[in-house]
Design an enzyme around this catalytic site. Structure first.
Site, PDB file in Angstrom:
ATOM      1  N   ARG A  10      -4.767   1.115   0.040  1.00  0.00           N
ATOM      2  CA  ARG A  10      -4.616  -0.401   0.342  1.00  0.00           C
ATOM      3  C   ARG A  10      -4.721  -1.094  -1.048  1.00  0.00           C
ATOM      4  O   ARG A  10      -5.599  -0.862  -1.808  1.00  0.00           O
ATOM      5  CB  ARG A  10      -5.642  -0.853   1.155  1.00  0.00           C
ATOM      6  N   LEU A  11      -3.659  -2.093  -1.204  1.00  0.00           N
ATOM      7  CA  LEU A  11      -3.706  -2.992  -2.259  1.00  0.00           C
ATOM      8  C   LEU A  11      -3.667  -4.178  -1.331  1.00  0.00           C
ATOM      9  O   LEU A  11      -3.129  -5.038  -0.483  1.00  0.00           O
ATOM     10  CB  LEU A  11      -2.394  -3.144  -3.035  1.00  0.00           C
ATOM     11  N   GLY A  61       3.719  -2.948   3.487  1.00  0.00           N
ATOM     12  CA  GLY A  61       4.597  -4.226   3.344  1.00  0.00           C
ATOM     13  C   GLY A  61       4.012  -5.313   3.844  1.00  0.00           C
ATOM     14  O   GLY A  61       2.739  -5.492   3.759  1.00  0.00           O
ATOM     15  N   ILE A  99       9.910 -10.306 -20.498  1.00  0.00           N
ATOM     16  CA  ILE A  99       9.763  -9.362 -21.691  1.00  0.00           C
ATOM     17  C   ILE A  99      10.938  -9.859 -22.522  1.00  0.00           C
ATOM     18  O   ILE A  99      12.365 -10.037 -22.123  1.00  0.00           O
ATOM     19  CB  ILE A  99      10.014  -7.889 -21.477  1.00  0.00           C
ATOM     20  N   CYS A 120       0.843  -1.183  -0.071  1.00  0.00           N
ATOM     21  CA  CYS A 120      -0.115   0.009  -0.012  1.00  0.00           C
ATOM     22  C   CYS A 120       0.910   1.411   0.057  1.00  0.00           C
ATOM     23  O   CYS A 120       2.128   1.073  -0.291  1.00  0.00           O
ATOM     24  CB  CYS A 120      -0.933   0.003   1.041  1.00  0.00           C
ATOM     25  N   ASP A 135      -1.622  -8.930   9.166  1.00  0.00           N
ATOM     26  CA  ASP A 135      -0.052  -8.896   9.895  1.00  0.00           C
ATOM     27  C   ASP A 135      -0.142  -7.520  10.350  1.00  0.00           C
ATOM     28  O   ASP A 135       0.458  -7.238  11.468  1.00  0.00           O
ATOM     29  CB  ASP A 135       0.842  -9.132   8.823  1.00  0.00           C
ATOM     30  N   GLY A 168      14.222 -11.709  -8.000  1.00  0.00           N
ATOM     31  CA  GLY A 168      15.513 -12.309  -7.760  1.00  0.00           C
ATOM     32  C   GLY A 168      16.476 -11.062  -7.336  1.00  0.00           C
ATOM     33  O   GLY A 168      17.512 -11.539  -7.270  1.00  0.00           O
TER      34      GLY A 168
END
Length: 634
Positions: free
Chosen positions: A50-51, A76, A291, A2, A100, A364
């Site tokens: 918020r996501l 997070g 891509i 978020c 969380d 990564g």
């Protein structure tokens, strides 16, 4: 995932304008398009976008405890929240959600500032404790999530996930910090804790800040650092086995989500390793995306497809034109301050692609810093090996003049650029490494800046950033030292900033298993020769993965996310370069020597020199300035 914002009255309990908090909050709508809310009380204002990823139904923020005296906004993920929830319940805390976020609320009540020591994840946190009249803020250990703040002239403390949220406050002074300009033209970004503005700061990774009403604002406090403490005796075989176990566990705890989840897959070692671990942990095929470029010199998609076939992933590839320079102005909007990593363009595109399929993607990032994967580590160690054989005085006497007068050869492979090598050998390790990674050398910046601007610097030099970190380093091993410097500068300032803004522009959450702090701590304790052996970076990592990935993935030459800047600036962007570098915007700042800018442009156009990196750096600075002058984002 978020965006958060806040206003805190350090002098008392003045009224906070809810409309202002909302304006600040909405600048970050892209970070959390699912929900948004603001909360105000005398002296405090919170905003949150918020996501929804975990506990979609009941994880809304700002979130308060049952008594209503401790509230939090948080950006997070806390990956160990199930374990923490159980521990806190045993201490008597009652949970009303499965999120969380509520873990943070009760962890503050239980442990105070030490709560951050219990969190395993990526986070930017602000906790308001009404009883203690205290605002506590913290940023995760490696800097995966951003946190910006400023103290306004009237004593209001403001914070947000992006600099644009602070700019939405009308009282934020927006004078440019000359030291940040010096830093930017050396590093290509403004390193923590500075921002481009003298009045605003980044909370550094692994730091927290506690502000109490009526008390002076203290300096941020460090709560974690990379230890670089060597383990006891360990065979290579044991190290390989334990590395895989720890990597798999770091991936496993990042697979919890109530939304579609997948991974970036470039075909490089790090992303391929993450996908290999995911495939062994998930029941369903992994969603992967990459891509491709229409120019084969920049295209790694065949290697990504090879790994996708091996692990039978649901793989999606889109081809991007290498002449994808239309994003230049978009990048200025995304990053809010000058930012010169041109790989932000393909990163933006791969995030755009991933969001069509998933809401959460594992990446990564962090493998090169952790395991000494960059080619520049190899060069730095070769140079340091020569340095160690010669007295300092002799090195400066011999290599200093050679570096000064030897002709520059940008066109040649690095090993044949004797001028760069001579200059590096005349310096110590930190000076040599700084010189090697700088976009514009000390000598170039001396020509770039006007005498009036250099006077404003008052003797400050960009190398002061690295020397400050080196003075606090927990290690004096040369390889570990430069890894440490990158973890304090390049990793948060460039790599993680790039991924956070590019991903959140598309409301995509990116998780980074290789930056799990427990994994980072353990890897830092491996002997340097297990990371860089001869010319092979990530040596132990690659050896441990031989049972999972083919050698042509593990041991092929590293490509990276490059774009053809040099050709752009001699071709389709030639006029844009002239208009930007030689136009009124840069000239009017009084910062730049226009004669030197003209020389750079003409020499690059003619092909006599390759100034593509400095020109891109100047283009992005000019785009930022135009945005400032137009008042965009204010």
């Amino acid at each position: 995932m978020c965006g958060i914002v806040g206003i805190f009255d350090t002098r008392g309990a003045r009224e906070i304008d809810p409309a202002l908090v909302k304006r600040m909050n909405e600048t970050q709508h892209h970070r959390g398009p699912d929900e948004g809310d603001v909360y105000t009380e005398p002296g405090v204002g919170f905003g949150h976008r918020r996501l929804s990823v975990i506990d979609i139904l009941s994880g809304q923020q700002p979130m308060f405890n049952a008594e209503g005296n401790v509230g939090v906004v948080f950006n997070g993920e806390i990956y160990n929240y199930p374990e923490l929830t159980e521990e806190l319940q045993k201490l008597g805390y009652v949970f009303r959600t499965k999120s969380d976020t509520e873990t943070i609320v009760h962890a503050w009540s239980a442990w105070g500032e030490d709560c951050v020591q219990h969190f395993r994840g990526m986070f930017a946190i602000a906790v308001w404790d009404r009883v203690k009249q205290t605002m506590f803020m913290a940023r995760d250990r490696l800097g995966v999530k951003p946190f910006y703040y400023a103290v306004l002239p009237d004593g209001m403390f403001i914070f947000g996930s992006e600099l644009k949220s602070l700019r939405a406050h009308p009282d934020l002074p927006r004078a440019i910090d000359p030291r940040a300009v010096e830093d930017y033209f050396a590093y290509g970004y403004v390193p923590e804790p500075k921002t481009i503005y003298s009045s605003a700061f980044k909370l550094s990774p692994g730091f927290c800040l506690t502000v109490k009403i009526g008390q002076p604002i203290p300096q941020p406090r460090q709560f974690w650092d990379v230890p670089f403490k060597l383990h006891g005796a360990m065979t290579q075989s044991d190290a390989e086995g334990e590395l895989v176990v720890r990597l798999r566990e770091a991936v496993k705890i990042r697979l919890k989500a109530e939304v579609p989840l997948g991974a970036f897959l470039s075909g490089g070692v790090d992303s391929s390793a993450i996908v290999a671990m995911m495939a062994g942990l998930m029941k369903d095929p992994v969603n992967t995306c990459s891509i491709a470029f229409n120019d084969k010199a920049f295209d790694e998609s065949e290697y990504a497809e090879q790994v996708a076939r091996q692990y039978k992933t649901h793989h999606h590839t889109e081809t991007v034109d290498t002449d994808d320079y239309a994003l230049l102005d978009t990048l200025a909007d995304l990053y809010d301050e000058p930012y010169a990593d041109s790989s932000a363009i393909p990163t933006y595109r791969v995030c755009q692609l991933a969001r069509k399929r998933v809401t959460v993607a594992l990446s990564g990032d962090g493998g090169d810093e952790n395991l000494a994967g960059y080619r520049r580590y190899r060069y730095a160690m070769a140079e340091d090996s020569v340095r160690s054989r010669l007295p300092t005085g002799l090195r400066k006497l011999v290599f200093g003049p050679l570096g000064k007068y030897y002709p520059k050869a940008d066109w040649a492979p690095r090993m044949f650029r004797a001028k760069t090598t001579f200059e590096a050998l005349s310096r110590d390790l930190v000076e040599g490494y700084f010189h090697g990674v700088s976009i514009m050398s000390d000598a170039m910046r001396a020509q770039l800046f006007t005498p009036a601007f250099q006077k404003q610097l008052q003797g400050y030099r960009a190398i002061d950033v690295m020397q400050g970190h080196a003075a606090k380093s927990p290690t004096d091993d040369p390889l570990s030292m430069i890894q440490y410097l990158d973890m304090k500068t390049y990793l948060p300032g460039d790599i993680l900033t790039k991924v956070d803004r590019a991903s959140m522009a598309h409301a995509l959450e990116v998780r980074v298993p290789l930056l799990d702090h427990k994994l980072v701590e353990w890897i830092s304790g491996l002997p340097p020769e297990m990371k860089l052996r001869g010319s092979e970076g990530k040596y132990i990592f690659k050896k441990s993965l031989e049972q999972y990935l083919p050698n042509d993935i593990l041991y092929r030459k590293k490509m990276g996310f490059a774009v053809p800047l040099a050709g752009w600036f001699r071709g389709p962007l030639r006029q844009r370069v002239r208009d930007s570098l030689l136009g009124e915007t840069l000239k009017d700042t009084g910062i730049f020597n226009i004669d030197y800018l003209t020389e750079m442009v003409e020499q690059h156009e003619s092909g006599r020199r390759d100034y593509s990196a400095p020109i891109w750096t100047l283009l992005m600075f000019e785009a930022f300035l135009r945005k400032e002058l137009l008042g965009a984002g204010a």
